[in-house]
Design a protein around this motif. Sequence first.
Motif, PDB file in Angstrom:
ATOM      1  N   ALA A   1      19.661  15.466  31.513  1.00  0.00           N
ATOM      2  CA  ALA A   1      20.338  16.017  30.336  1.00  0.00           C
ATOM      3  C   ALA A   1      21.611  16.769  30.710  1.00  0.00           C
ATOM      4  O   ALA A   1      21.708  17.414  31.754  1.00  0.00           O
ATOM      5  N   ILE A   2      22.595  16.682  29.799  1.00  0.00           N
ATOM      6  CA  ILE A   2      23.822  17.490  29.918  1.00  0.00           C
ATOM      7  C   ILE A   2      23.522  18.857  29.331  1.00  0.00           C
ATOM      8  O   ILE A   2      23.114  18.965  28.171  1.00  0.00           O
ATOM      9  N   ARG A   3      23.728  19.904  30.115  1.00  0.00           N
ATOM     10  CA  ARG A   3      23.427  21.276  29.690  1.00  0.00           C
ATOM     11  C   ARG A   3      24.720  21.986  29.328  1.00  0.00           C
ATOM     12  O   ARG A   3      25.606  22.122  30.175  1.00  0.00           O
ATOM     13  N   ILE A   4      24.795  22.445  28.079  1.00  0.00           N
ATOM     14  CA  ILE A   4      26.033  23.032  27.571  1.00  0.00           C
ATOM     15  C   ILE A   4      25.770  24.406  26.965  1.00  0.00           C
ATOM     16  O   ILE A   4      24.813  24.584  26.205  1.00  0.00           O
ATOM     17  N   PHE A   5      26.632  25.363  27.290  1.00  0.00           N
ATOM     18  CA  PHE A   5      26.693  26.622  26.549  1.00  0.00           C
ATOM     19  C   PHE A   5      27.930  26.534  25.670  1.00  0.00           C
ATOM     20  O   PHE A   5      29.051  26.343  26.158  1.00  0.00           O
ATOM     21  N   TRP A   6      27.722  26.651  24.361  1.00  0.00           N
ATOM     22  CA  TRP A   6      28.828  26.523  23.400  1.00  0.00           C
ATOM     23  C   TRP A   6      29.110  27.916  22.833  1.00  0.00           C
ATOM     24  O   TRP A   6      28.336  28.452  22.038  1.00  0.00           O
ATOM     25  N   ASP A   7      30.226  28.488  23.245  1.00  0.00           N
ATOM     26  CA  ASP A   7      30.534  29.878  22.917  1.00  0.00           C
ATOM     27  C   ASP A   7      31.435  29.957  21.690  1.00  0.00           C
ATOM     28  O   ASP A   7      32.610  29.583  21.742  1.00  0.00           O
ATOM     29  N   VAL A   8      30.893  30.459  20.584  1.00  0.00           N
ATOM     30  CA  VAL A   8      31.677  30.592  19.360  1.00  0.00           C
ATOM     31  C   VAL A   8      32.293  31.990  19.224  1.00  0.00           C
ATOM     32  O   VAL A   8      32.898  32.308  18.205  1.00  0.00           O
ATOM     33  N   ASP A   9      32.169  32.803  20.252  1.00  0.00           N
ATOM     34  CA  ASP A   9      32.819  34.121  20.288  1.00  0.00           C
ATOM     35  C   ASP A   9      33.108  34.456  21.748  1.00  0.00           C
ATOM     36  O   ASP A   9      32.599  35.424  22.300  1.00  0.00           O
ATOM     37  N   ALA A  10      33.949  33.632  22.374  1.00  0.00           N
ATOM     38  CA  ALA A  10      34.157  33.725  23.814  1.00  0.00           C
ATOM     39  C   ALA A  10      34.720  35.080  24.242  1.00  0.00           C
ATOM     40  O   ALA A  10      34.351  35.603  25.294  1.00  0.00           O
ATOM     41  N   ALA A  11      35.609  35.642  23.436  1.00  0.00           N
ATOM     42  CA  ALA A  11      36.200  36.918  23.819  1.00  0.00           C
ATOM     43  C   ALA A  11      35.125  37.993  23.982  1.00  0.00           C
ATOM     44  O   ALA A  11      35.124  38.748  24.957  1.00  0.00           O
ATOM     45  N   ALA A  12      34.209  38.052  23.035  1.00  0.00           N
ATOM     46  CA  ALA A  12      33.134  39.048  23.107  1.00  0.00           C
ATOM     47  C   ALA A  12      32.192  38.752  24.269  1.00  0.00           C
ATOM     48  O   ALA A  12      31.780  39.670  24.994  1.00  0.00           O
ATOM     49  N   THR A  13      31.844  37.482  24.458  1.00  0.00           N
ATOM     50  CA  THR A  13      30.938  37.120  25.551  1.00  0.00           C
ATOM     51  C   THR A  13      31.546  37.481  26.899  1.00  0.00           C
ATOM     52  O   THR A  13      30.875  38.036  27.775  1.00  0.00           O
ATOM     53  N   LEU A  14      32.811  37.188  27.081  1.00  0.00           N
ATOM     54  CA  LEU A  14      33.468  37.484  28.356  1.00  0.00           C
ATOM     55  C   LEU A  14      33.542  38.987  28.612  1.00  0.00           C
ATOM     56  O   LEU A  14      33.377  39.443  29.744  1.00  0.00           O
ATOM     57  N   ASP A  15      33.782  39.769  27.564  1.00  0.00           N
ATOM     58  CA  ASP A  15      33.770  41.233  27.725  1.00  0.00           C
ATOM     59  C   ASP A  15      32.401  41.712  28.192  1.00  0.00           C
ATOM     60  O   ASP A  15      32.291  42.580  29.075  1.00  0.00           O
ATOM     61  N   GLU A  16      31.348  41.144  27.611  1.00  0.00           N
ATOM     62  CA  GLU A  16      29.988  41.520  28.016  1.00  0.00           C
ATOM     63  C   GLU A  16      29.718  41.105  29.455  1.00  0.00           C
ATOM     64  O   GLU A  16      29.081  41.843  30.218  1.00  0.00           O
ATOM     65  N   MET A  17      30.207  39.947  29.858  1.00  0.00           N
ATOM     66  CA  MET A  17      29.996  39.468  31.217  1.00  0.00           C
ATOM     67  C   MET A  17      30.733  40.331  32.237  1.00  0.00           C
ATOM     68  O   MET A  17      30.228  40.585  33.339  1.00  0.00           O
ATOM     69  N   ARG A  18      31.907  40.780  31.874  1.00  0.00           N
ATOM     70  CA  ARG A  18      32.648  41.663  32.774  1.00  0.00           C
ATOM     71  C   ARG A  18      31.917  42.987  32.956  1.00  0.00           C
ATOM     72  O   ARG A  18      31.937  43.579  34.047  1.00  0.00           O
ATOM     73  N   ALA A  19      31.287  43.452  31.882  1.00  0.00           N
ATOM     74  CA  ALA A  19      30.595  44.746  31.941  1.00  0.00           C
ATOM     75  C   ALA A  19      29.208  44.644  32.562  1.00  0.00           C
ATOM     76  O   ALA A  19      28.651  45.657  33.005  1.00  0.00           O
ATOM     77  N   GLY A  20      28.630  43.429  32.595  1.00  0.00           N
ATOM     78  CA  GLY A  20      27.259  43.278  33.085  1.00  0.00           C
ATOM     79  C   GLY A  20      27.106  42.143  34.074  1.00  0.00           C
ATOM     80  O   GLY A  20      27.022  40.977  33.663  1.00  0.00           O
ATOM     81  N   PRO A  21      27.082  42.419  35.354  1.00  0.00           N
ATOM     82  CA  PRO A  21      26.920  41.363  36.365  1.00  0.00           C
ATOM     83  C   PRO A  21      25.638  40.554  36.180  1.00  0.00           C
ATOM     84  O   PRO A  21      25.570  39.413  36.641  1.00  0.00           O
ATOM     85  N   ASP A  22      24.637  41.147  35.510  1.00  0.00           N
ATOM     86  CA  ASP A  22      23.369  40.443  35.309  1.00  0.00           C
ATOM     87  C   ASP A  22      23.281  39.803  33.923  1.00  0.00           C
ATOM     88  O   ASP A  22      22.205  39.467  33.463  1.00  0.00           O
ATOM     89  N   HIS A  23      24.413  39.632  33.276  1.00  0.00           N
ATOM     90  CA  HIS A  23      24.444  39.045  31.940  1.00  0.00           C
ATOM     91  C   HIS A  23      23.829  37.646  31.978  1.00  0.00           C
ATOM     92  O   HIS A  23      24.028  36.878  32.921  1.00  0.00           O
ATOM     93  N   ALA A  24      23.078  37.292  30.944  1.00  0.00           N
ATOM     94  CA  ALA A  24      22.342  36.030  30.928  1.00  0.00           C
ATOM     95  C   ALA A  24      23.254  34.819  31.079  1.00  0.00           C
ATOM     96  O   ALA A  24      22.922  33.863  31.796  1.00  0.00           O
ATOM     97  N   VAL A  25      24.399  34.819  30.412  1.00  0.00           N
ATOM     98  CA  VAL A  25      25.311  33.685  30.525  1.00  0.00           C
ATOM     99  C   VAL A  25      25.887  33.609  31.934  1.00  0.00           C
ATOM    100  O   VAL A  25      26.012  32.520  32.510  1.00  0.00           O
ATOM    101  N   ARG A  26      26.221  34.741  32.469  1.00  0.00           N
ATOM    102  CA  ARG A  26      26.773  34.775  33.838  1.00  0.00           C
ATOM    103  C   ARG A  26      25.772  34.205  34.836  1.00  0.00           C
ATOM    104  O   ARG A  26      26.140  33.440  35.732  1.00  0.00           O
ATOM    105  N   ARG A  27      24.491  34.549  34.664  1.00  0.00           N
ATOM    106  CA  ARG A  27      23.452  34.019  35.556  1.00  0.00           C
ATOM    107  C   ARG A  27      23.276  32.517  35.368  1.00  0.00           C
ATOM    108  O   ARG A  27      22.948  31.789  36.305  1.00  0.00           O
TER     109      ARG A  27
END
Length: 366
Positions: A108-134
């Motif tokens: 299967a092709i595994r895709i994360f489809w981000d409909v609010d990328a700016a917010a997700t990226l801010d969360e990833m910068r603030a949290g090294p253990d963020h679920a998307v980052r992992r």
Amino acid sequence: MKIAFYGSSLLSSYWNGAATYYRGILSELANRGHDITFYEPDAFDRQQHRDIDPPEWARVVVYPATVEALRNVMAEAAQADVVVKASGVGVFDDELLEGLLKSAAPHAIRIFWDVDAAATLDEMRAGPDHAVRRALPDLDMVLTYGGGDPVIDAYRSFGARTCIPVYNALDPSSHFPVPPDPDFQCDLAFLGNRLPDRESRVEEFFLRAAAMLPDRSFLIGGNGWESKAMPANVRHRGHVYTAQHNAFNSTPLAVLNVARDSMAHIGFSPATRVFEAAGAAACLITDAWEGIEMFLTPDEEVLVARDGQDVADHLATLTPERARQIGQAALERVKTEHTYALRGAQVDAILSSHVAAAAAERMEKA
């Protein structure tokens, strides 16, 4: 291909601005022969505020917001060729992403489809253990609602293999000019839910403009504004269903788009309502954000405002004839360059290209 798509809601736009986006892209993928199943939780009263019945082009699974139901719908991912986890499902987001990566079939092709990328990226910068980052090392690609090169570069810096923006667009069969509706008659209308990273911009671009033009009429639609103090010349409409969007956009002299803080900062992120308004031949006034020229030409197909003063100035000099000219030009542009048929073709090509590349890689290893 069989596509299992896990998102907020396909059936309801209630507190769910992504609904039109999902409908536009997924219906086009279905038209191209893909088998779509959309999984959405029964949460936030969305099922009590449906805009559409389950469509013919998708199987929709509405599941209770419980751990047991979550396990059941995640298990179904094993039957799919493409497994998509969208951002902002609203319940069990982290568990859903982790579980789908485990449940997906090896091919299967595994895709994360981000409909609010700016917010997700801010969360990833603030949290090294963020679920998307992992999850990025186990994802084949990230697709985003918008964001251009800044979002692509940011996702790649976090380790994404591929990041591709799939922008909002117009479905001409859903959004089009209609006769004026007295319920939406005004000089300037704005539609959007009250959210923390949008409210200050609404205050500046909409409410300040209304205060500067006390003799003009203003209309605000969307959830959450009923407790907001507003000038006397502003009417609050409440939730506006998708079926009413054409009248909401076609009736006023002009319609305002206000980006959320994060999207305005990154740019290249036109909201769904930009294309809905253009599709209804509305004269659109938008707050300034980088990349607007990719979608509409300022002063010809859209009016751009840096602040509330600019909005008031545009409105003070706008004639019905000029508004019609701008709206008609915007309609022609989006029908030519920004339709969901084109976005569906883009996603179909992305999936086909990935399958071809994977097959070539297997042949090399054989």
